[in-house]
Design a protein around this motif. Structure first.
Motif, mmCIF file in Angstrom:
data_model
loop_
_atom_site.group_PDB
_atom_site.id
_atom_site.type_symbol
_atom_site.label_atom_id
_atom_site.label_comp_id
_atom_site.label_asym_id
_atom_site.label_seq_id
_atom_site.Cartn_x
_atom_site.Cartn_y
_atom_site.Cartn_z
ATOM 1 N N MET A 174 0.781 -1.074 0.118
ATOM 2 C CA MET A 174 0.094 -0.086 0.024
ATOM 3 C C MET A 174 0.871 1.445 0.047
ATOM 4 N N ALA A 175 0.710 2.040 -1.074
ATOM 5 C CA ALA A 175 1.554 3.606 -1.043
ATOM 6 C C ALA A 175 1.404 4.178 0.180
ATOM 7 N N GLU A 176 2.366 4.966 0.401
ATOM 8 C CA GLU A 176 2.367 5.688 1.881
ATOM 9 C C GLU A 176 1.350 6.751 2.121
ATOM 10 N N ASN A 177 0.521 7.257 0.705
ATOM 11 C CA ASN A 177 -0.307 8.367 0.832
ATOM 12 C C ASN A 177 -1.735 7.568 0.800
ATOM 13 N N VAL A 178 -1.747 6.281 0.796
ATOM 14 C CA VAL A 178 -3.063 5.622 0.697
ATOM 15 C C VAL A 178 -2.980 4.735 2.131
ATOM 16 N N VAL A 212 -4.769 11.316 -10.732
ATOM 17 C CA VAL A 212 -5.055 9.914 -11.080
ATOM 18 C C VAL A 212 -5.630 9.782 -12.458
ATOM 19 N N ILE A 213 -6.392 10.665 -13.250
ATOM 20 C CA ILE A 213 -7.009 10.498 -14.423
ATOM 21 C C ILE A 213 -6.243 11.477 -15.607
ATOM 22 N N ASP A 214 -5.460 12.414 -15.235
ATOM 23 C CA ASP A 214 -4.780 13.176 -16.049
ATOM 24 C C ASP A 214 -3.390 13.241 -16.117
ATOM 25 N N PRO A 215 -2.528 11.937 -15.659
ATOM 26 C CA PRO A 215 -0.994 12.309 -15.412
ATOM 27 C C PRO A 215 -0.544 12.958 -16.869
ATOM 28 N N PRO A 216 0.622 13.176 -16.522
ATOM 29 C CA PRO A 216 1.571 13.780 -17.684
ATOM 30 C C PRO A 216 1.835 12.558 -18.439
ATOM 31 N N SER A 217 2.240 11.282 -18.089
ATOM 32 C CA SER A 217 2.599 10.376 -19.067
ATOM 33 C C SER A 217 1.819 8.956 -18.662
ATOM 34 N N PHE A 218 2.501 8.088 -17.880
ATOM 35 C CA PHE A 218 1.746 6.943 -17.586
ATOM 36 C C PHE A 218 0.802 6.823 -16.550
ATOM 37 N N ILE A 219 0.224 5.916 -16.576
ATOM 38 C CA ILE A 219 -0.924 5.733 -15.416
ATOM 39 C C ILE A 219 -0.058 5.614 -13.830
ATOM 40 N N PRO A 220 -0.427 6.520 -13.186
ATOM 41 C CA PRO A 220 0.572 6.791 -11.893
ATOM 42 C C PRO A 220 0.387 5.246 -10.957
ATOM 43 N N GLU A 221 1.504 4.908 -10.441
ATOM 44 C CA GLU A 221 1.516 3.944 -9.495
ATOM 45 C C GLU A 221 0.681 3.894 -8.239
ATOM 46 N N VAL A 222 0.124 4.996 -7.906
ATOM 47 C CA VAL A 222 -0.709 5.040 -6.816
ATOM 48 C C VAL A 222 -2.161 4.554 -7.150
ATOM 49 N N VAL A 223 -2.532 4.290 -8.553
ATOM 50 C CA VAL A 223 -3.650 3.747 -8.792
ATOM 51 C C VAL A 223 -3.757 2.452 -8.322
ATOM 52 N N VAL A 244 -12.989 1.102 -1.106
ATOM 53 C CA VAL A 244 -13.557 2.520 -1.353
ATOM 54 C C VAL A 244 -12.374 3.348 -0.583
ATOM 55 N N THR A 245 -11.973 4.368 -1.432
ATOM 56 C CA THR A 245 -11.013 5.278 -0.922
ATOM 57 C C THR A 245 -11.451 6.773 -1.320
ATOM 58 N N GLU A 246 -11.032 7.363 -0.190
ATOM 59 C CA GLU A 246 -11.592 8.806 -0.275
ATOM 60 C C GLU A 246 -10.467 9.552 -0.593
ATOM 61 N N LEU A 247 -10.403 10.269 -1.910
ATOM 62 C CA LEU A 247 -9.426 11.260 -2.221
ATOM 63 C C LEU A 247 -9.668 12.661 -1.831
ATOM 64 N N ALA A 248 -8.830 13.621 -2.097
ATOM 65 C CA ALA A 248 -8.938 15.045 -1.735
ATOM 66 C C ALA A 248 -10.349 15.507 -2.364
ATOM 67 N N ASP A 249 -10.555 15.232 -3.274
ATOM 68 C CA ASP A 249 -11.743 15.905 -4.053
ATOM 69 C C ASP A 249 -12.803 14.817 -4.906
ATOM 70 N N GLY A 250 -12.597 13.614 -4.311
ATOM 71 C CA GLY A 250 -13.340 12.422 -5.087
ATOM 72 C C GLY A 250 -13.344 11.010 -4.345
ATOM 73 N N VAL A 251 -13.604 10.171 -4.829
ATOM 74 C CA VAL A 251 -13.881 8.691 -4.260
ATOM 75 C C VAL A 251 -13.587 7.930 -5.370
ATOM 76 N N VAL A 252 -12.787 6.748 -5.094
ATOM 77 C CA VAL A 252 -12.665 5.663 -5.706
ATOM 78 C C VAL A 252 -13.345 4.373 -5.134
#
Length: 432
Positions: A1-5, A113-124, A149-157
């Motif tokens: 699990m990533a440190e920020n999740v 999460v949905i608009d990364p500059p290059s690849f899908i970010p690992e945090v996904v 179910v993960t709460e984001l700063a401005d959304g939910v996954v």
């Protein structure tokens, strides 16, 4: 699990009522899925307009009622020993429950999460439960469905990982959309699942497998990228492919896959053999199958061409090859495949995993999922999702996940390849 999740809680959610289905036998298509990875998909939403703790409880309650309609998903895989080093498998619909994880990631925004500059970010991949080392074979001791179910700063996954032995793509989205219906307040679901396994001959229902400790098939460390195609671009590709071949038989998806396949070719002098593998759905092809059939129902086919032939054949020539491959796959062949005995080999723990590509060949492109899935109908009560992503188990070289885009009529492709190959593909796709 990533440190920020961070995980807040984990529990088991069981169905609310007893059901008439006590055991689900597995047919050969189900058994073959022991060799694959679990299905992992997540839906990303903007912030719901209510307090998050109450949201978690609401989703647990609605999941519990959804499991009443899908009793195998609250059960467990069980092995019947045969005393000769072999075992057979089925699903005990014992209502032991599905896993439910509540997590928070307050420093992560939806746009990251949905608009990364290059690849899908690992945090996904941290939005998914049991995203590392989980295999279908381990369903013997684990829940067949896990939700996070993960709460984001401005959304939910809302992410779901499901054992492929009991569920394929259409079944996965059947369950997900049914859960969302109940979450919105429905007392029932619009389409009841069909669990009949009569497609398999009686002596195939219990298929002996080696009793092994672990399946070592796992994901790679390669990056993944999402390529988006608008409705207008797809119409352009379909029109061009059909025009080149003077036909109207080539579908939008066939034209898109031909376009994608050709993007992996460096030049007209490329003699490397390239393979495209597809999974053809069986529900609409076999009269004994219902659209609501719950389980695995697909047939793999493949097509190989040299890079130079892909280049010289043009978009239309490649798309027509794909069209012919699908058209020539008879319903009889699919039916025979469903009834064929299988003995998949599950690696023993400690065995070396080696993947070797034949000399002069490239990693195959394997197409999975379909744009027909009702991904954006999964409204849990606060609006439709704005994006979908797959989990860590889909980081397999050459794997392409096809799904509808958020904008109507569009399609998105999640592609896993080496970074250089992804760049080559992107250069081609943006210039053609």
């Amino acid at each position: 699990m990533a440190e920020n999740v961070k995980v807040v809680s984990s529990s088991l959610v069981c169905g609310t009522a007893s059901n008439s289905l006590s055991r689900l036998e597995l047919n050969p298509w189900d058994i073959r899925a022991f060799q694959t990875v679990p299905i992992q998909r997540c839906l990303i939403f903007h912030n719901p307009n209510f307090e998050f703790e109450s949201l978690i409880q609401h989703l647990k309650n609605s999941l519990s009622r959804a499991l009443d309609f899908f009793p195998p998903l609250a059960g467990r895989l069980v092995a019947t020993q045969h005393g000769d080093g072999m075992a057979s498998f089925s699903v005990d619909c014992n209502n032991d429950g599905a896993e439910f994880i509540h997590a928070i990631a307050p420093s992560i925004s939806v746009s990251e999460v949905i608009d990364p500059p290059s690849f899908i970010p690992e945090v996904v991949y941290s939005f998914f439960p049991a995203n590392a080392g989980f295999t279908n074979f381990e369903g013997i001791s684990k829940p067949l469905v896990s939700v996070q179910v993960t709460e984001l700063a401005d959304g939910v996954v809302i992410a779901c990982s499901a054992n492929h032995v009991v569920i394929d793509g259409p079944s996965f989205w059947h369950f997900f959309t049914s859960w969302s219906e109940i979450s919105r307040g429905s007392e029932s679901i619009s389409k009841s699942p069909v669990f009949d396994r009569s497609i398999a001959a009686e002596d195939n229902r219990r298929i002996h497998l080696p009793t092994l400790e672990k399946n070592l098939i796992g994901p790679s460390q390669l990056p993944r990228k999402v390529f988006h195609f608008s409705k207008e671009k797809l119409g352009e590709l379909k029109g061009k492919a059909n025009s080149e071949m003077e036909t109207d038989k080539i579908s939008t998806l066939q034209a898109l896959l031909a376009h994608l396949w050709r993007s992996t070719v460096g030049s007209s002098e490329d003699s490397t053999t390239r393979t495209l593998a597809l999974l053809i759905g069986a529900r609409s092809r076999l009269s004994s199958f219902s659209d609501a059939y719950f389980g695995n129902a697909f047939f793999p086919v493949a097509l190989a061409m040299s890079g130079s032939d892909l280049w010289k054949g043009g978009l239309g020539g490649t798309a027509m090859k794909i069209n012919q491959l699908i058209a020539q796959t008879s319903n009889e062949a699919i039916s025979r495949n469903a009834e064929k005995k299988v003995e998949p080999r599950i690696r023993r723990e400690g065995e070396e995993k080696v993947v070797i590509h034949a000399m002069g060949s490239a990693p195959p492109i394997v197409i999975t999922s379909t744009p027909r899935h009702n991904v954006y109908d999964c409204d849990f009560g606060w609006g439709k999702p704005i994006a979908m992503r797959s989990g860590y188990t889909y980081k397999v070289e050459g794997l392409v996940v096809v799904f509808p885009a958020a904008d109507p009529g569009g399609m998105d492709l999640e592609v896993c390849f080496a970074e250089q190959t992804l760049q080559t593909m992107e250069d081609y796709l943006t210039s053609h």
